[in-house]
Design a protein around this motif. Structure first.
Motif, PDB file in Angstrom:
ATOM      1  N   MET A 292      32.737  27.344  10.060  1.00 11.19           N
ATOM      2  CA  MET A 292      32.296  26.974  11.399  1.00 11.19           C
ATOM      3  C   MET A 292      31.197  27.923  11.855  1.00 11.19           C
ATOM      4  N   MET A 293      30.088  27.365  12.267  1.00 14.89           N
ATOM      5  CA  MET A 293      28.974  28.183  12.723  1.00 14.89           C
ATOM      6  C   MET A 293      29.180  28.609  14.175  1.00 14.89           C
ATOM      7  N   ILE A 294      29.004  29.875  14.450  1.00 17.67           N
ATOM      8  CA  ILE A 294      29.127  30.398  15.808  1.00 17.67           C
ATOM      9  C   ILE A 294      27.795  30.199  16.513  1.00 17.67           C
ATOM     10  N   LYS A 295      27.862  29.683  17.745  1.00 13.97           N
ATOM     11  CA  LYS A 295      26.637  29.457  18.516  1.00 13.97           C
ATOM     12  C   LYS A 295      26.753  30.079  19.900  1.00 13.97           C
ATOM     13  N   GLU A 296      25.638  30.094  20.630  1.00 10.80           N
ATOM     14  CA  GLU A 296      25.639  30.669  21.973  1.00 10.80           C
ATOM     15  C   GLU A 296      26.689  29.992  22.843  1.00 10.80           C
ATOM     16  N   LEU A 297      27.363  30.811  23.651  1.00 12.26           N
ATOM     17  CA  LEU A 297      28.427  30.433  24.584  1.00 12.26           C
ATOM     18  C   LEU A 297      29.775  30.209  23.917  1.00 12.26           C
ATOM     19  N   ASP A 298      29.854  30.342  22.594  1.00 14.68           N
ATOM     20  CA  ASP A 298      31.144  30.249  21.913  1.00 14.68           C
ATOM     21  C   ASP A 298      31.999  31.475  22.259  1.00 14.68           C
ATOM     22  N   THR A 299      33.298  31.268  22.282  1.00  8.37           N
ATOM     23  CA  THR A 299      34.252  32.354  22.457  1.00  8.37           C
ATOM     24  C   THR A 299      34.603  32.894  21.079  1.00  8.37           C
ATOM     25  N   VAL A 300      34.539  34.226  20.948  1.00  7.62           N
ATOM     26  CA  VAL A 300      34.795  34.862  19.661  1.00  7.62           C
ATOM     27  C   VAL A 300      35.814  35.985  19.825  1.00  7.62           C
ATOM     28  N   VAL A 301      36.357  36.417  18.686  1.00 11.30           N
ATOM     29  CA  VAL A 301      37.380  37.459  18.648  1.00 11.30           C
ATOM     30  C   VAL A 301      36.898  38.592  17.744  1.00 11.30           C
ATOM     31  N   LEU A 302      37.058  39.818  18.210  1.00 12.04           N
ATOM     32  CA  LEU A 302      36.723  40.974  17.374  1.00 12.04           C
ATOM     33  C   LEU A 302      37.715  41.098  16.228  1.00 12.04           C
ATOM     34  N   VAL A 303      37.213  41.400  15.044  1.00  9.44           N
ATOM     35  CA  VAL A 303      38.096  41.598  13.894  1.00  9.44           C
ATOM     36  C   VAL A 303      38.281  43.078  13.561  1.00  9.44           C
ATOM     37  N   LYS A 304      37.622  43.951  14.321  1.00  7.35           N
ATOM     38  CA  LYS A 304      37.784  45.398  14.136  1.00  7.35           C
ATOM     39  C   LYS A 304      37.491  46.111  15.448  1.00  7.35           C
ATOM     40  N   ASP A 305      37.943  47.347  15.561  1.00  6.72           N
ATOM     41  CA  ASP A 305      37.662  48.149  16.750  1.00  6.72           C
ATOM     42  C   ASP A 305      36.179  48.506  16.798  1.00  6.72           C
ATOM     43  N   ILE A 306      35.629  48.538  18.011  1.00  4.60           N
ATOM     44  CA  ILE A 306      34.257  49.008  18.243  1.00  4.60           C
ATOM     45  C   ILE A 306      34.394  50.176  19.230  1.00  4.60           C
ATOM     46  N   LYS A 307      34.606  51.357  18.685  1.00  5.52           N
ATOM     47  CA  LYS A 307      34.944  52.529  19.495  1.00  5.52           C
ATOM     48  C   LYS A 307      33.860  52.889  20.510  1.00  5.52           C
ATOM     49  N   GLU A 308      32.600  52.723  20.156  1.00  6.80           N
ATOM     50  CA  GLU A 308      31.523  53.109  21.074  1.00  6.80           C
ATOM     51  C   GLU A 308      31.549  52.302  22.374  1.00  6.80           C
ATOM     52  N   HIS A 309      32.188  51.143  22.364  1.00  6.59           N
ATOM     53  CA  HIS A 309      32.307  50.310  23.570  1.00  6.59           C
ATOM     54  C   HIS A 309      33.750  50.227  24.062  1.00  6.59           C
ATOM     55  N   GLN A 310      34.655  50.992  23.440  1.00  2.00           N
ATOM     56  CA  GLN A 310      36.085  50.994  23.778  1.00  2.00           C
ATOM     57  C   GLN A 310      36.709  49.600  23.638  1.00  2.00           C
ATOM     58  N   LEU A 311      36.254  48.865  22.638  1.00  2.00           N
ATOM     59  CA  LEU A 311      36.784  47.531  22.351  1.00  2.00           C
ATOM     60  C   LEU A 311      37.729  47.627  21.165  1.00  2.00           C
ATOM     61  N   THR A 312      38.761  46.798  21.169  1.00  2.00           N
ATOM     62  CA  THR A 312      39.722  46.828  20.083  1.00  2.00           C
ATOM     63  C   THR A 312      39.844  45.468  19.412  1.00  2.00           C
ATOM     64  N   ARG A 313      40.289  45.519  18.173  1.00  3.23           N
ATOM     65  CA  ARG A 313      40.510  44.304  17.389  1.00  3.23           C
ATOM     66  C   ARG A 313      41.329  43.325  18.228  1.00  3.23           C
ATOM     67  N   GLY A 314      40.877  42.084  18.275  1.00  4.31           N
ATOM     68  CA  GLY A 314      41.562  41.067  19.052  1.00  4.31           C
ATOM     69  C   GLY A 314      40.957  40.819  20.419  1.00  4.31           C
ATOM     70  N   ASP A 315      40.072  41.723  20.895  1.00  2.00           N
ATOM     71  CA  ASP A 315      39.409  41.475  22.178  1.00  2.00           C
ATOM     72  C   ASP A 315      38.550  40.214  22.070  1.00  2.00           C
ATOM     73  N   VAL A 316      38.459  39.498  23.172  1.00  6.23           N
ATOM     74  CA  VAL A 316      37.760  38.212  23.214  1.00  6.23           C
ATOM     75  C   VAL A 316      36.458  38.365  23.989  1.00  6.23           C
ATOM     76  N   GLY A 317      35.389  37.787  23.455  1.00  9.66           N
ATOM     77  CA  GLY A 317      34.091  37.837  24.124  1.00  9.66           C
ATOM     78  C   GLY A 317      33.380  36.506  24.023  1.00  9.66           C
ATOM     79  N   ALA A 318      32.226  36.438  24.683  1.00  9.96           N
ATOM     80  CA  ALA A 318      31.400  35.229  24.661  1.00  9.96           C
ATOM     81  C   ALA A 318      30.042  35.556  24.059  1.00  9.96           C
ATOM     82  N   VAL A 319      29.592  34.731  23.151  1.00 17.38           N
ATOM     83  CA  VAL A 319      28.295  34.925  22.510  1.00 17.38           C
ATOM     84  C   VAL A 319      27.200  34.567  23.513  1.00 17.38           C
ATOM     85  N   VAL A 320      26.287  35.513  23.752  1.00 15.79           N
ATOM     86  CA  VAL A 320      25.179  35.262  24.671  1.00 15.79           C
ATOM     87  C   VAL A 320      23.848  35.105  23.943  1.00 15.79           C
ATOM     88  N   HIS A 321      23.814  35.507  22.661  1.00 18.15           N
ATOM     89  CA  HIS A 321      22.592  35.310  21.868  1.00 18.15           C
ATOM     90  C   HIS A 321      22.940  35.361  20.378  1.00 18.15           C
TER      91      HIS A 321
END
Length: 77
Positions: A1-30
């Motif tokens: 499945m191709m991810i496109k703008e405005l799709d809801t996505v899930v992190l598959v790993k921690d992103i420490k610099e942004h204090q995000l953790t695996r499983g956090d949900v975001g929206a693709v803006v670009h």
């Protein structure tokens, strides 16, 4: 499945610099270079942006039909 703008996505790993953790949900803006990277916005339940991160395709996955959302408290550094 191709991810496109405005799709809801899930992190598959921690992103420490942004204090995000695996499983956090975001929206693709670009989408960059046909899906090699994505600009993803992460917000609190109240709609306040906590991070906008440029992530590789391997850092996220599409939200799936069987996924269940989970809430955690975000404590900025």
């Amino acid at each position: 499945m191709m991810i496109k703008e405005l799709d809801t996505v899930v992190l598959v790993k921690d992103i420490k610099e942004h204090q995000l953790t695996r499983g956090d949900v975001g929206a693709v803006v670009h989408v960059y270079e046909g899906g090699k990277a994505y600009e993803v916005e992460f917000v609190t339940g109240a709609g306040k942006t906590i991070a906008v991160a440029t992530l590789r395709a391997s850092d996220i996955r599409p939200m799936q039909r069987a996924d269940i959302l989970h809430v955690r408290e975000f404590a900025p550094a």
